[in-house]
Design an enzyme around this catalytic site. Structure first.
Site, PDB file in Angstrom:
ATOM      1  N   LYS A   1      42.187  50.567  31.477  1.00 60.16           N
ATOM      2  CA  LYS A   1      41.577  51.566  32.363  1.00 60.16           C
ATOM      3  C   LYS A   1      41.335  52.867  31.581  1.00 60.16           C
ATOM      4  CE  LYS A   1      43.622  49.428  36.439  1.00 60.16           C
ATOM      5  NZ  LYS A   1      44.615  49.450  37.522  1.00 60.16           N
TER       6      LYS A   1
ATOM      7  N   GLN B   1      49.826  52.447  39.326  1.00 57.69           N
ATOM      8  CA  GLN B   1      49.772  51.031  38.969  1.00 57.69           C
ATOM      9  C   GLN B   1      50.876  50.274  39.709  1.00 57.69           C
ATOM     10  OE1 GLN B   1      47.315  49.718  37.111  1.00 57.69           O
ATOM     11  NE2 GLN B   1      48.145  47.661  37.350  1.00 57.69           N
TER      12      GLN B   1
ATOM     13  N   ASP C   1      41.883  53.823  44.305  1.00 58.90           N
ATOM     14  CA  ASP C   1      42.268  52.412  44.418  1.00 58.90           C
ATOM     15  C   ASP C   1      42.025  51.879  45.834  1.00 58.90           C
ATOM     16  OD1 ASP C   1      43.096  50.809  42.342  1.00 58.90           O
ATOM     17  OD2 ASP C   1      45.126  51.625  42.249  1.00 58.90           O
TER      18      ASP C   1
HETATM   19  N1  GUN Z   1      48.196  45.942  40.149  1.00 51.57           N
HETATM   20  C1  GUN Z   1      47.432  44.840  40.122  1.00 51.57           C
HETATM   21  N2  GUN Z   1      46.149  45.166  40.404  1.00 51.57           N
HETATM   22  C2  GUN Z   1      46.129  46.488  40.602  1.00 51.57           C
HETATM   23  C3  GUN Z   1      45.093  47.403  40.931  1.00 51.57           C
HETATM   24  O1  GUN Z   1      43.922  47.072  41.101  1.00 51.57           O
HETATM   25  N3  GUN Z   1      45.470  48.698  41.048  1.00 51.57           N
HETATM   26  C4  GUN Z   1      46.747  49.077  40.879  1.00 51.57           C
HETATM   27  N4  GUN Z   1      47.015  50.360  41.041  1.00 51.57           N
HETATM   28  N5  GUN Z   1      47.721  48.271  40.586  1.00 51.57           N
HETATM   29  C5  GUN Z   1      47.410  46.979  40.457  1.00 51.57           C
END
Ligand code: GUN
Length: 282
Positions: A51, A95, A118
């Site tokens: 990211k 995350q 998100d």
């Molecule tokens: N853990 C697995 N997929 C994601 C996601 O798309 N965003 C976040 N914040 N954590 C995750």
């Protein structure tokens, strides 16, 4: 059979976003994303790295707040509050998963909804469920963007989703419903999974179990979207679908890697720039 090439579509999206960021820069605006990573889970570390790199490529300012697994919920909440107030940060992403002693709902609800790139805050979950404007979770958003890029019509299609997590399966169901598909959500307690999957015009799988979907479970000509990411002992990454045997009977199928994964990242960048534009009243 045609491959749904998420990797090349994500690159195209990134190119467009790069230009958008340059236009924003001319107005003295820089999009900013804050990522919070708690603990040392290698998969989470790898996603967070991807990211951050994608932000860099696009010209989005990003910071990663790395915190030890032992962090208290209060310290985490303090960091989120600080980021909520920070005018240089448009998007905040925590995350997941978080350690057991932290209440994930409390954390997600602490993020200001207008910075919730998100789309996990109940405010945005509700907005998307009601087919209103809001932040859409990145993976489901990436799936829809990918299907639309290949001119796949969603209206009236029988869509079967296997896996009903809050971050993928459930919001993906809401998005397909908003596009007038007929949706079936399957999970671990679903009886006779094959009866459902065999009926799918579009079959989406987000479970995290290699080879869960075999050729017998797929209708001839179906569109298969594999959202699983499984790392084998030899380091190879595979999805939830037995690709070699399923692909020949599909009309379209996503590869793993190179399908939904890159689209997730592209969607996060899109959401971050959307948050910037909201902030800047653009
Ligand atoms: N853990 C697995 N997929 C994601 C996601 O798309 N965003 C976040 N914040 N954590 C995750």
């Amino acid at each position: 059979m045609q491959i749904l090439d998420g990797k090349s579509l994500a690159l195209k999206i990134e190119e467009t976003l790069k230009e958008e960021v340059q236009l924003l820069n001319k107005k003295q605006i820089t999009p900013g994303l804050a990522v919070i990573l708690v603990g040392d889970d290698p998969a989470s570390q790898s996603y967070v790295n991807m990211k951050a790199k994608a932000c860099k490529r696009t010209g989005i300012y990003s910071t990663t707040h790395e915190m030890p697994k032992s962090i208290t919920q209060d310290s985490l909440l303090q960091t989120i509050n600080m980021l909520n107030q920070n005018p240089n940060i448009d998007g905040i992403l925590v995350q997941l998963p978080l350690p057991q002693h932290i209440n994930t709902t409390t954390i997600l609800e602490a993020i200001a909804p207008h910075k919730d790139v998100d789309g996990f805050h109940p405010f945005n979950v509700g907005r998307i469920s009601a087919n209103l404007e809001g932040f859409t979770p990145a993976t489901p958003m990436g799936v829809i963007t990918l299907l639309q890029a290949y001119d796949i019509n969603l209206k009236g299609k029988n869509v079967v989703i296997v896996g009903t997590s809050n971050i993928v399966g459930k919001p993906l169901g809401a998005l397909f419903l908003n596009h007038k598909s007929t949706i079936t959500l399957c999970h671990i307690y679903t009886n006779n999974l094959i009866e459902h999957t065999k009926n799918a015009d579009i079959l989406c799988v987000a479970v995290g179990k290699p080879n869960l979907i075999t050729k017998e479970m797929v209708k001839e000509g179906a569109i298969v979207v594999d959202i699983g990411i499984n790392r084998l002992e030899n380091g190879k990454i595979i999805g939830d679908v037995d690709f070699n045997n399923v692909a020949p009977i599909c009309s379209f199928i996503t590869p793993v890697p190179g399908g939904v994964g890159p689209m997730t990242i592209a969607s996060l960048l899109q959401n971050t720039i959307k948050a910037t534009k909201i902030r800047a009243n653009l």
